[in-house]
Motif scaffolding. Structure first.
Motif, PDB file in Angstrom:
ATOM      1  N   LEU A   1     -18.844 -15.226  -2.490  1.00 37.31           N
ATOM      2  CA  LEU A   1     -18.936 -14.407  -3.547  1.00 37.31           C
ATOM      3  C   LEU A   1     -17.903 -15.221  -4.695  1.00 37.31           C
ATOM      4  CD1 LEU A   1     -19.711 -12.090  -5.233  1.00 37.31           C
ATOM      5  CD2 LEU A   1     -17.965 -10.646  -4.118  1.00 37.31           C
ATOM      6  N   ALA A   2     -16.777 -15.438  -3.957  1.00 38.64           N
ATOM      7  CA  ALA A   2     -15.753 -16.364  -4.898  1.00 38.64           C
ATOM      8  C   ALA A   2     -16.345 -17.688  -5.557  1.00 38.64           C
ATOM      9  CB  ALA A   2     -14.691 -16.897  -3.890  1.00 38.64           C
TER      10      ALA A   2
ATOM     11  N   GLU B   1     -24.348  -6.290 -11.644  1.00 35.59           N
ATOM     12  CA  GLU B   1     -23.602  -6.304 -13.061  1.00 35.59           C
ATOM     13  C   GLU B   1     -24.130  -7.510 -13.970  1.00 35.59           C
ATOM     14  OE1 GLU B   1     -19.568  -6.627 -11.538  1.00 35.59           O
ATOM     15  OE2 GLU B   1     -19.196  -4.654 -10.993  1.00 35.59           O
ATOM     16  N   THR B   2     -24.343  -8.681 -13.119  1.00 39.94           N
ATOM     17  CA  THR B   2     -24.854  -9.859 -14.030  1.00 39.94           C
ATOM     18  C   THR B   2     -26.318  -9.956 -14.190  1.00 39.94           C
ATOM     19  OG1 THR B   2     -24.833 -11.117 -11.938  1.00 39.94           O
ATOM     20  CG2 THR B   2     -22.790 -10.836 -13.050  1.00 39.94           C
TER      21      THR B   2
ATOM     22  N   ARG C   1     -12.483 -23.532  -9.796  1.00 40.59           N
ATOM     23  CA  ARG C   1     -13.587 -23.470 -10.630  1.00 40.59           C
ATOM     24  C   ARG C   1     -13.934 -24.603 -11.225  1.00 40.59           C
ATOM     25  NH1 ARG C   1     -12.992 -19.964 -16.455  1.00 40.59           N
ATOM     26  NH2 ARG C   1     -11.840 -18.620 -14.872  1.00 40.59           N
TER      27      ARG C   1
ATOM     28  N   PHE D   1     -22.063  -7.397  -7.387  1.00 42.99           N
ATOM     29  CA  PHE D   1     -22.255  -8.674  -8.659  1.00 42.99           C
ATOM     30  C   PHE D   1     -23.429  -9.126  -9.348  1.00 42.99           C
ATOM     31  CE2 PHE D   1     -22.868 -13.092  -9.053  1.00 42.99           C
ATOM     32  CZ  PHE D   1     -21.908 -13.513 -10.113  1.00 42.99           C
TER      33      PHE D   1
ATOM     34  N   ARG E   1     -20.261 -18.631 -12.055  1.00 45.84           N
ATOM     35  CA  ARG E   1     -21.018 -17.952 -13.260  1.00 45.84           C
ATOM     36  C   ARG E   1     -19.735 -18.156 -14.467  1.00 45.84           C
ATOM     37  NH1 ARG E   1     -23.609 -14.307 -16.155  1.00 45.84           N
ATOM     38  NH2 ARG E   1     -22.516 -12.620 -17.203  1.00 45.84           N
ATOM     39  N   LEU E   2     -18.753 -18.136 -14.257  1.00 46.54           N
ATOM     40  CA  LEU E   2     -17.490 -18.162 -15.049  1.00 46.54           C
ATOM     41  C   LEU E   2     -17.602 -19.516 -15.819  1.00 46.54           C
ATOM     42  CD1 LEU E   2     -14.589 -16.408 -13.401  1.00 46.54           C
ATOM     43  CD2 LEU E   2     -15.777 -15.687 -15.498  1.00 46.54           C
TER      44      LEU E   2
ATOM     45  N   MET F   1     -19.691 -17.951  -5.997  1.00 48.43           N
ATOM     46  CA  MET F   1     -20.596 -17.417  -7.257  1.00 48.43           C
ATOM     47  C   MET F   1     -19.666 -16.480  -8.537  1.00 48.43           C
ATOM     48  SD  MET F   1     -22.914 -15.046  -4.447  1.00 48.43           S
ATOM     49  CE  MET F   1     -23.869 -14.329  -5.822  1.00 48.43           C
ATOM     50  N   ARG F   2     -18.695 -16.150  -8.164  1.00 47.31           N
ATOM     51  CA  ARG F   2     -18.096 -15.875  -9.547  1.00 47.31           C
ATOM     52  C   ARG F   2     -17.559 -17.368 -10.229  1.00 47.31           C
ATOM     53  NH1 ARG F   2     -17.321 -10.556  -9.776  1.00 47.31           N
ATOM     54  NH2 ARG F   2     -17.059  -9.441  -7.443  1.00 47.31           N
ATOM     55  N   ASN F   3     -17.082 -17.943  -9.784  1.00 40.29           N
ATOM     56  CA  ASN F   3     -16.464 -19.129 -10.345  1.00 40.29           C
ATOM     57  C   ASN F   3     -17.847 -20.273 -11.056  1.00 40.29           C
ATOM     58  OD1 ASN F   3     -13.994 -18.805 -10.036  1.00 40.29           O
ATOM     59  ND2 ASN F   3     -13.882 -20.028  -8.013  1.00 40.29           N
TER      60      ASN F   3
END
Length: 403
Positions: free
Chosen positions: A138-139, A197-198, A91, A194, A145-146, A141-143
């Motif tokens: 996707l990993a 949800e976002t 991240r 994802f 966003r976090l 994208m999640r990082n």
């Protein structure tokens, strides 16, 4: 009774005004890192004078993002594909990128969305075969966003960009379209979850030009938004009639999302356009005809048969020509294949709509203008609203006199 009736009528007219005014946001893609181009500050002023209100910034640089600060132009930033593995693994890598390209300029620069890569599936297949998009995309994208949330930025959604040709089984009939497998199960369905949800959007590179060159049976008028009596194709499953290939391809994506259980996610056309080389050997300027037809159609607010609100945004590829660009979005590979099929190896190289001296290559108008119906609705709405105000004033004044 009369004031309430007039108020209800006025409200309906205001609703019509809002509906008529709502149309797809139309922008352009711009790569400020390309050599021999004017500085971003000059480009921004030209875009504003042309009425262009949205830009998809490829390979963004701090100087380019800074140039859009304090303007009314929204930015869709695209993270370079080669950074996706590091974003997925750590991240902090995403945070470093945000500290460089986003945090110093937000919210002075209006960043509407960040795309984690562009057509990573094709990019991995051609330049990095060892990279598995199903494990990193996707990993990443999640990082990303976090990392945005860590910085206190909650207004910028995250997505990624796909090529229509890579993810769809067919464009016709749209009702029969599904996502290709195994991409659908391994990548798209978890990714759509994802996005839902976002509150983000699905980004698709969509080129009717490529479909036309590969399939010679498609009438050119159907591709170029030409309004002819017999210029249509019917989806026999749903009974829906299509007047252009663009809507058909958009609805194929919508139908595939519906099959996957995510029919309400907004769709953004991250790239669409028409190259100029082939037109030197063709009758008529197809590139200009496509762009004019596209803009007119998107400005109409009619949407598509399956998505009445239409696509949320559409970006024309591209602002300036990039003949030898290292940027790869799947369009190059698909166009090259189409060119080989018809013996036109040079086709598909120049997609720019503007010359480096910032004059327009085509006679297209990006500015938003009120159409005839909107103008007359506005006049009628003002008359009724004014009449209602006068009537209310008269009744109130009469009540005062009777006291």
């Amino acid at each position: 009774m009369m004031p309430s009736l007039l108020l209800h009528t006025a409200n309906l007219l205001l609703l019509l005004l809002v509906s008529a005014a709502s149309a797809t946001t139309i922008g352009v893609t711009y790569n400020a890192s390309s050599p021999k181009l004017p500085p971003p500050e000059h480009v921004v002023s030209t875009l504003q004078s042309r009425g262009i209100s949205a830009v998809r910034l490829l390979e963004p640089t701090p100087a380019a993002v800074r140039a859009f600060a304090y303007t009314n132009i929204t930015l869709l930033l695209s993270v370079p594909n080669d950074l996706i593995p590091s974003f997925a693994a750590n991240r902090s890598a995403a945070s470093v990128w945000l500290y460089t390209n986003v945090l110093p300029y937000h919210p002075r620069a209006h960043i509407s969305l960040i795309s984690a890569g562009s057509d990573v599936i094709t990019s991995a297949a051609t330049s990095n075969p060892d990279l598995d998009p199903s494990t990193v995309l996707l990993a990443a994208m999640r990082n990303l966003r976090l990392s945005l949330l860590d910085l206190g930025i909650r207004t910028i959604p995250v997505s990624t960009t796909f090529s229509f040709i890579d993810i769809m089984t067919t464009s016709f009939p749209p009702s029969a379209a599904e996502f290709q497998e195994p991409i659908g199960n391994l990548i798209l369905r978890p990714l759509l979850q994802f996005l839902e949800e976002t509150n983000s959007s699905l980004l698709v590179n969509l080129y009717p030009y490529n479909m036309y060159r590969i399939n010679s049976e498609i009438p050119i008028g159907f591709v170029l938004f030409q309004e002819h009596p017999f210029n249509f194709r019917d989806d026999l499953i749903t009974g829906v009639r299509y007047r252009n290939l663009f809507d058909m391809m958009v609805d194929a994506v919508v139908a595939a999302m519906t099959v996957s259980g995510h029919e309400s996610i907004p769709v953004i056309v991250a790239e669409t356009g028409w190259p100029s080389e082939y037109e030197a050997r063709a009758a008529g300027n197809y590139a200009e005809m496509y762009l004019k037809g596209l803009i007119k159609h998107l400005r109409s607010g009619l949407g598509t048969p399956l998505r009445k609100e239409g696509v949320a945004e559409a970006y024309i590829y591209q602002l300036f020509d990039e003949v030898d660009s290292s940027y790869n979005n799947g369009r190059n590979a698909t166009t090259a294949a189409a060119a080989e099929m018809i013996g036109g190896a040079e086709a598909g190289q120049h997609w720019g709509i503007m010359y480096p001296n910032m004059t327009m290559k085509y006679n297209v108008d990006f500015s938003v203008r009120k159409n005839w119906m909107f103008g007359h609705f506005a006049e009628l709405g003002m008359i009724i609203c004014t009449g209602y105000i006068v009537l209310v004033w008269s009744v109130c004044n009469l009540g005062e006199q009777l006291k």
